[in-house]
Design an enzyme around this catalytic site. Structure first.
Site, PDB file in Angstrom:
ATOM      1  N   SER A  12       1.107  -1.155   0.000  1.00  0.00           N
ATOM      2  CA  SER A  12       0.049  -0.124  -0.121  1.00  0.00           C
ATOM      3  C   SER A  12       0.694   1.299   0.018  1.00  0.00           C
ATOM      4  O   SER A  12       1.854   1.586   0.934  1.00  0.00           O
ATOM      5  CB  SER A  12      -0.928  -0.067   1.462  1.00  0.00           C
ATOM      6  OG  SER A  12      -1.326   1.275   1.391  1.00  0.00           O
ATOM      7  N   HIS A  37      -1.095  -1.422  -4.477  1.00  0.00           N
ATOM      8  CA  HIS A  37      -2.442  -0.941  -3.836  1.00  0.00           C
ATOM      9  C   HIS A  37      -2.342   0.637  -3.577  1.00  0.00           C
ATOM     10  O   HIS A  37      -1.523   1.030  -2.976  1.00  0.00           O
ATOM     11  CB  HIS A  37      -2.475  -1.583  -2.528  1.00  0.00           C
ATOM     12  CG  HIS A  37      -3.994  -1.627  -1.660  1.00  0.00           C
ATOM     13  ND1 HIS A  37      -4.976  -2.210  -2.219  1.00  0.00           N
ATOM     14  CD2 HIS A  37      -4.177  -0.820  -0.614  1.00  0.00           C
ATOM     15  CE1 HIS A  37      -6.011  -1.869  -1.401  1.00  0.00           C
ATOM     16  NE2 HIS A  37      -5.580  -0.967  -0.596  1.00  0.00           N
ATOM     17  N   ASP A  39      -4.663   3.566  -2.225  1.00  0.00           N
ATOM     18  CA  ASP A  39      -5.702   3.984  -1.090  1.00  0.00           C
ATOM     19  C   ASP A  39      -6.326   5.439  -1.614  1.00  0.00           C
ATOM     20  O   ASP A  39      -5.359   6.323  -1.430  1.00  0.00           O
ATOM     21  CB  ASP A  39      -5.252   3.837   0.182  1.00  0.00           C
ATOM     22  CG  ASP A  39      -5.103   2.517   0.720  1.00  0.00           C
ATOM     23  OD1 ASP A  39      -6.131   1.572   0.518  1.00  0.00           O
ATOM     24  OD2 ASP A  39      -3.918   2.158   0.964  1.00  0.00           O
ATOM     25  N   MET A  41      -8.674   8.268  -0.384  1.00  0.00           N
ATOM     26  CA  MET A  41      -9.555   8.527   0.675  1.00  0.00           C
ATOM     27  C   MET A  41     -10.185   9.966   0.250  1.00  0.00           C
ATOM     28  O   MET A  41      -9.366  11.142   0.085  1.00  0.00           O
ATOM     29  CB  MET A  41      -8.803   8.621   2.072  1.00  0.00           C
ATOM     30  CG  MET A  41      -8.220   7.239   2.195  1.00  0.00           C
ATOM     31  SD  MET A  41      -7.227   7.416   3.651  1.00  0.00           S
ATOM     32  CE  MET A  41      -6.703   5.853   3.627  1.00  0.00           C
ATOM     33  N   HIS A  70      -8.287   1.116  -4.249  1.00  0.00           N
ATOM     34  CA  HIS A  70      -9.097   0.816  -3.258  1.00  0.00           C
ATOM     35  C   HIS A  70      -9.560   2.246  -2.950  1.00  0.00           C
ATOM     36  O   HIS A  70      -9.401   3.049  -2.552  1.00  0.00           O
ATOM     37  CB  HIS A  70      -8.266   0.393  -2.061  1.00  0.00           C
ATOM     38  CG  HIS A  70      -9.232   0.166  -0.879  1.00  0.00           C
ATOM     39  ND1 HIS A  70      -8.535   0.154   0.336  1.00  0.00           N
ATOM     40  CD2 HIS A  70     -10.336   0.377  -0.663  1.00  0.00           C
ATOM     41  CE1 HIS A  70      -9.408  -0.050   1.313  1.00  0.00           C
ATOM     42  NE2 HIS A  70     -10.665   0.187   0.749  1.00  0.00           N
ATOM     43  N   MET A  72     -12.109   4.733  -1.186  1.00  0.00           N
ATOM     44  CA  MET A  72     -12.667   4.825   0.099  1.00  0.00           C
ATOM     45  C   MET A  72     -13.371   6.386   0.179  1.00  0.00           C
ATOM     46  O   MET A  72     -13.034   7.112   0.695  1.00  0.00           O
ATOM     47  CB  MET A  72     -11.645   4.810   1.100  1.00  0.00           C
ATOM     48  CG  MET A  72     -11.228   3.390   1.779  1.00  0.00           C
ATOM     49  SD  MET A  72      -9.843   3.412   2.766  1.00  0.00           S
ATOM     50  CE  MET A  72      -8.703   3.411   1.390  1.00  0.00           C
ATOM     51  N   MET A 141     -11.725  -5.779   5.308  1.00  0.00           N
ATOM     52  CA  MET A 141     -10.838  -4.629   5.832  1.00  0.00           C
ATOM     53  C   MET A 141     -10.563  -5.121   7.337  1.00  0.00           C
ATOM     54  O   MET A 141     -11.614  -5.318   8.107  1.00  0.00           O
ATOM     55  CB  MET A 141     -11.597  -3.373   6.137  1.00  0.00           C
ATOM     56  CG  MET A 141     -11.800  -2.509   4.605  1.00  0.00           C
ATOM     57  SD  MET A 141     -10.296  -2.445   3.876  1.00  0.00           S
ATOM     58  CE  MET A 141      -9.259  -1.225   5.008  1.00  0.00           C
ATOM     59  N   ASP A 179      -6.940  -6.317   4.140  1.00  0.00           N
ATOM     60  CA  ASP A 179      -6.175  -4.875   4.241  1.00  0.00           C
ATOM     61  C   ASP A 179      -6.423  -4.271   5.592  1.00  0.00           C
ATOM     62  O   ASP A 179      -7.306  -4.091   6.235  1.00  0.00           O
ATOM     63  CB  ASP A 179      -6.942  -4.021   3.262  1.00  0.00           C
ATOM     64  CG  ASP A 179      -6.324  -2.566   2.976  1.00  0.00           C
ATOM     65  OD1 ASP A 179      -5.278  -2.296   3.525  1.00  0.00           O
ATOM     66  OD2 ASP A 179      -6.945  -2.008   2.166  1.00  0.00           O
TER      67      ASP A 179
END
Ligand code: DX5
Ligand code: ZN
Length: 223
Positions: A12, A37, A39, A41, A70, A72, A141, A179
């Site tokens: 990540s 990965h 992330d 957000m 990913h 979010m 998660m 994760d």
């Protein structure tokens, strides 16, 4: 994990040194990472902001790793095209982020990408039971999403086991990823429960030798 499945490691980028992102991506690729990965957000679905499609696009030319995005974010659908254009290979979104997961998966697949669905710790495995015929990846998660470096939530292990059973029952090849809080101690537990993809931020980028860190996670297969 069955004999035909191979354990995939997805570092990540959240835990990387943001002052030298391109080099950080190249170094995990050299060190044996399988996917990268990323992330995303939004400061709304989760209480943190990371980076957006322009950063993903800038990094795309520095790596041939699969870009495992990913999301979010909430809402989700308006972000699918920007991340597809930026070079995502997989797009994973949260089942908790809205009522129309089915439509979102259709859109991702129509764009020719692989579709993943993520479950927060409080969400039961059964929340994705009606989607097993169309998803490529389930991301469990094992921390509350929003931050790296949190402690692994042990109650997610039986959920991984249940999701692996559901994946087998579907007769399709569905990756079960985990994760949050993955390290050489927790990796063997989730692999035994049926995970075949591990996301790790601090356990890779927080270590001096990325190759050794990835090898330590992969050793969990035989532990
Ligand atoms: C958390 C993110 C994770 C995070 C994992 O919201 O989805 O991917 O970077 O970090 P570690 O491996 O440090 O728990
Ligand atoms: Zn993540």
């Amino acid at each position: 994990m069955t004999q035909t499945q191979r354990l995939l490691i997805a570092p990540s980028l959240l835990a990387a040194d943001f002052t030298k992102l391109a080099r950080e991506v190249e170094e995990v690729e050299k060190a044996g990472a399988d996917w990268l990965h990323l992330d995303i957000m939004d400061g709304h679905f989760v209480p943190n902001i990371s980076y957006g499609p322009s950063v993903v696009k800038a990094l795309r030319k520095h790596s041939s790793l699969k870009f495992d995005v990913h999301l979010m974010v909430e809402p989700v659908d308006c972000w699918l095209e920007p991340f597809a254009d930026a070079g995502a290979d997989h797009v994973t979104f949260h089942i908790e982020a809205g009522p129309h997961a089915h439509r979102t998966i259709q859109t991702i697949r129509h764009m020719g990408l692989r579709a993943g669905i993520a479950l927060c710790p409080a969400t039961p495995a059964e929340a994705v039971s009606e989607l097993m015929d169309m998803i490529d990846l389930i991301l469990v998660m094992s921390v509350n999403p929003g931050f790296g470096g949190q402690k692994f939530i042990q109650s997610q292990v039986p959920k991984i086991r249940r999701l692996r059973e559901m994946a087998e029952e579907s007769g399709r090849h569905i990756h079960i990823g985990v994760d949050g809080g993955i390290d050489p101690e927790t990796a063997p537990q989730v692999i035994r429960a049926g995970a075949d993809m591990l996301v790790a931020g601090s356990a890779i980028y927080g270590k001096p030798d990325y190759g050794a860190a990835i090898a330590a996670l992969k050793a969990g297969v035989s532990a």
